[in-house]
Design an enzyme around this catalytic site. Structure first.
Site, PDB file in Angstrom:
ATOM      1  N   VAL A  77      -1.341  10.586   5.587  1.00  0.00           N
ATOM      2  CA  VAL A  77      -0.445  11.348   5.756  1.00  0.00           C
ATOM      3  C   VAL A  77       0.060  12.357   4.740  1.00  0.00           C
ATOM      4  O   VAL A  77       0.828  13.180   4.832  1.00  0.00           O
ATOM      5  CB  VAL A  77       0.599  10.295   6.275  1.00  0.00           C
ATOM      6  CG1 VAL A  77       1.366   9.556   4.756  1.00  0.00           C
ATOM      7  CG2 VAL A  77       1.848  11.255   6.919  1.00  0.00           C
ATOM      8  N   GLY A  78      -0.609  12.268   3.480  1.00  0.00           N
ATOM      9  CA  GLY A  78      -0.317  12.973   2.360  1.00  0.00           C
ATOM     10  C   GLY A  78       0.612  12.297   1.291  1.00  0.00           C
ATOM     11  O   GLY A  78       1.075  12.901   0.256  1.00  0.00           O
ATOM     12  N   GLU A 129      -6.597   8.986  -5.928  1.00  0.00           N
ATOM     13  CA  GLU A 129      -7.618   9.579  -5.004  1.00  0.00           C
ATOM     14  C   GLU A 129      -7.167  10.563  -4.117  1.00  0.00           C
ATOM     15  O   GLU A 129      -6.034  10.411  -3.514  1.00  0.00           O
ATOM     16  CB  GLU A 129      -8.127   8.345  -4.068  1.00  0.00           C
ATOM     17  CG  GLU A 129      -9.064   8.852  -2.992  1.00  0.00           C
ATOM     18  CD  GLU A 129      -9.397   7.899  -2.096  1.00  0.00           C
ATOM     19  OE1 GLU A 129     -10.190   8.205  -0.957  1.00  0.00           O
ATOM     20  OE2 GLU A 129      -8.667   6.682  -2.087  1.00  0.00           O
ATOM     21  N   SER A 160      -0.595  10.615  -1.689  1.00  0.00           N
ATOM     22  CA  SER A 160      -1.081  10.979  -3.021  1.00  0.00           C
ATOM     23  C   SER A 160      -0.983  12.465  -3.357  1.00  0.00           C
ATOM     24  O   SER A 160      -0.592  12.687  -4.596  1.00  0.00           O
ATOM     25  CB  SER A 160      -2.364  10.531  -2.907  1.00  0.00           C
ATOM     26  OG  SER A 160      -2.954   9.223  -2.872  1.00  0.00           O
ATOM     27  N   GLY A 195       3.372   5.148   4.174  1.00  0.00           N
ATOM     28  CA  GLY A 195       2.921   5.915   5.227  1.00  0.00           C
ATOM     29  C   GLY A 195       1.565   5.613   5.569  1.00  0.00           C
ATOM     30  O   GLY A 195       0.763   4.951   4.833  1.00  0.00           O
ATOM     31  N   ASP A 196       1.164   6.134   6.768  1.00  0.00           N
ATOM     32  CA  ASP A 196      -0.326   5.963   7.296  1.00  0.00           C
ATOM     33  C   ASP A 196      -1.248   6.583   6.291  1.00  0.00           C
ATOM     34  O   ASP A 196      -0.746   7.501   5.607  1.00  0.00           O
ATOM     35  CB  ASP A 196      -0.217   6.384   8.623  1.00  0.00           C
ATOM     36  CG  ASP A 196       0.676   5.556   9.519  1.00  0.00           C
ATOM     37  OD1 ASP A 196       0.758   4.482   9.420  1.00  0.00           O
ATOM     38  OD2 ASP A 196       0.722   5.981  10.880  1.00  0.00           O
ATOM     39  N   SER A 197      -2.406   6.167   6.196  1.00  0.00           N
ATOM     40  CA  SER A 197      -3.427   6.854   5.674  1.00  0.00           C
ATOM     41  C   SER A 197      -3.509   8.265   5.976  1.00  0.00           C
ATOM     42  O   SER A 197      -3.888   8.369   7.109  1.00  0.00           O
ATOM     43  CB  SER A 197      -4.801   6.007   5.719  1.00  0.00           C
ATOM     44  OG  SER A 197      -5.807   6.388   4.991  1.00  0.00           O
ATOM     45  N   HIS A 224       0.847  -1.178  -0.172  1.00  0.00           N
ATOM     46  CA  HIS A 224      -0.034   0.210  -0.057  1.00  0.00           C
ATOM     47  C   HIS A 224       0.995   1.325  -0.167  1.00  0.00           C
ATOM     48  O   HIS A 224       1.567   1.429   1.027  1.00  0.00           O
ATOM     49  CB  HIS A 224      -0.996  -0.070   1.077  1.00  0.00           C
ATOM     50  CG  HIS A 224      -1.959   1.282   1.378  1.00  0.00           C
ATOM     51  ND1 HIS A 224      -2.832   1.368   0.431  1.00  0.00           N
ATOM     52  CD2 HIS A 224      -1.807   2.296   2.260  1.00  0.00           C
ATOM     53  CE1 HIS A 224      -3.400   2.800   0.725  1.00  0.00           C
ATOM     54  NE2 HIS A 224      -2.878   3.140   1.623  1.00  0.00           N
ATOM     55  N   ASP A 258      -1.979   3.872  -4.578  1.00  0.00           N
ATOM     56  CA  ASP A 258      -2.761   3.084  -3.715  1.00  0.00           C
ATOM     57  C   ASP A 258      -2.021   1.690  -3.469  1.00  0.00           C
ATOM     58  O   ASP A 258      -1.582   1.341  -2.293  1.00  0.00           O
ATOM     59  CB  ASP A 258      -4.114   3.061  -4.073  1.00  0.00           C
ATOM     60  CG  ASP A 258      -5.039   2.333  -2.762  1.00  0.00           C
ATOM     61  OD1 ASP A 258      -4.653   2.765  -1.653  1.00  0.00           O
ATOM     62  OD2 ASP A 258      -5.955   1.662  -3.076  1.00  0.00           O
ATOM     63  N   ARG A 312      20.085  13.895  10.689  1.00  0.00           N
ATOM     64  CA  ARG A 312      20.143  15.376  10.483  1.00  0.00           C
ATOM     65  C   ARG A 312      21.475  15.354   9.573  1.00  0.00           C
ATOM     66  O   ARG A 312      21.800  16.518   8.970  1.00  0.00           O
ATOM     67  CB  ARG A 312      20.091  16.158  11.440  1.00  0.00           C
ATOM     68  CG  ARG A 312      19.011  16.401  12.396  1.00  0.00           C
ATOM     69  CD  ARG A 312      18.986  17.455  13.373  1.00  0.00           C
ATOM     70  NE  ARG A 312      19.217  18.787  12.832  1.00  0.00           N
ATOM     71  CZ  ARG A 312      19.176  19.972  13.778  1.00  0.00           C
ATOM     72  NH1 ARG A 312      19.298  19.729  14.961  1.00  0.00           N
ATOM     73  NH2 ARG A 312      19.409  21.146  12.967  1.00  0.00           N
TER      74      ARG A 312
END
Length: 329
Positions: free
Chosen positions: A166-167, A212, A169, A162-164, A147, A186, A253
């Site tokens: 989070v940005g 999406e 797409s 990343g988690d759903s 995913h 997706d 960093r």
């Protein structure tokens, strides 16, 4: 092993173009076209025709070139058929005659009786073997679905995880807007080719180039940005994990140590990018892609910076600069 059965009929039906085409046609043994090919390899049955059946790779596609065909004709002309009968006592997937060679009628009759397909190609043996092995490498490649979003940035294939919400797409959409290309959104299917190359593509070719975007809905990237904004597949060369900014977590960093992510047994460079208002994630990914290209060319920015600092300290210039600073007060 392949996720689903792969038969001789599938081999015949493969629509391969240009330098990948196998140019196969079935001469006889059509009742056995449903036989499965279980090993991604081929065998030259010269030793078997001579009577040596120890370690005979009968599970493989049997390739008859000019040498094997000439020897086969000599056996049949001499009435020596025991080894040919023994050959078809094994459950062979199929036999392929290269160079447009025509097998003897006795051989095709035995193949028909055994239900073993006999195929023919106009390709030379070496050329046919190379094309067939390339096809097997793709068909039998280990696969995994992830995913995420796969994009090509400056020639580097980056899979964004990343988690759903989070940005992922939105980041990919901005990259496309900046001239980069979308491979899949997706669900990304990844397969390992040749043991060390990860190729990614959409799970469904019909919808893989749709995206999406929350608040906007489903958009068609190809229709909006043109065919130059998409790719059917791309090698996965970097993993980027987007996560919400955590003030308690220590993020890298300097970049002197290279983190990796293992996918299907292959380790590829990985980055963790914290997301918060004010951070331009697409620009960060563009920089990461260019930096990765520099690494492949032998230049590592962070390590070079670290070595320059160490040389500066060892040269005594750092101490001089420090004392100079105090003298200026």
């Amino acid at each position: 092993m392949a996720e689903k059965s792969f038969t001789v009929l599938d081999l015949l039906d493969f629509d391969l173009k240009g330098h990948n085409s196998l140019n196969l046609r079935c001469l006889c043994g059509r009742s056995g076209l449903g036989r499965e090919i279980t090993l991604p390899d081929l065998n030259r049955p010269g030793l078997a025709l001579s009577g040596f059946f120890e370690s005979f790779g009968y599970q493989r596609v049997q390739v008859f070139g000019r040498g094997e065909t000439a020897y086969l004709e000599k056996l049949i002309q001499g009435g020596i058929l025991d080894n040919v009968h023994h050959l078809f006592s094994y459950h062979i997937p199929c036999c392929v005659f290269t160079h447009n060679l025509v097998p003897p009628k006795v051989f095709t009759g035995l193949a028909d009786a055994a239900g073993c397909p006999v195929l023919q190609t106009d390709l030379e043996s070496t050329d046919f073997s190379g094309r067939l092995l390339r096809l097997f490498s793709d068909i039998f490649a280990p696969r995994k679905s992830i995913h995420g979003v796969l994009v090509e940035v400056y020639g580097i294939g980056i899979i964004i995880l990343g988690d759903s919400g989070v940005g992922k797409s939105e980041t990919a959409l901005e990259l496309v807007h900046r001239g980069h290309r979308l491979v899949a959104d997706d669900i990304v299917n990844i397969r390992c080719v040749n043991g060390n190359v990860l190729l990614g593509q959409g799970a469904n070719k019909m919808i893989s180039h749709h995206m999406e975007v929350r608040g906007l809905g489903i958009i068609n990237i190809q229709q909006l940005y043109g065919v130059g904004a998409i790719r059917e597949q791309k090698e996965v060369q970097m993993v980027v994990k987007l996560e919400e900014w955590d003030a308690q977590k220590v993020y890298d960093r300097l970049g002197t140590s290279q983190k990796t992510e293992e996918l299907l047994g292959v380790k590829i460079p990985a980055l963790e990018i914290p997301v918060k208002p004010g951070r331009n994630i697409p620009i960060i990914l563009e920089t990461a892609a260019m930096n990765e290209r520099l690494k492949t060319m032998g230049y590592h920015s962070a390590r070079d910076f670290n070595q320059n600092v160490l040389r500066w300290i060892e040269s005594g210039e750092a101490q001089t600069a420090s004392h100079g600073g105090y003298d200026s007060y």
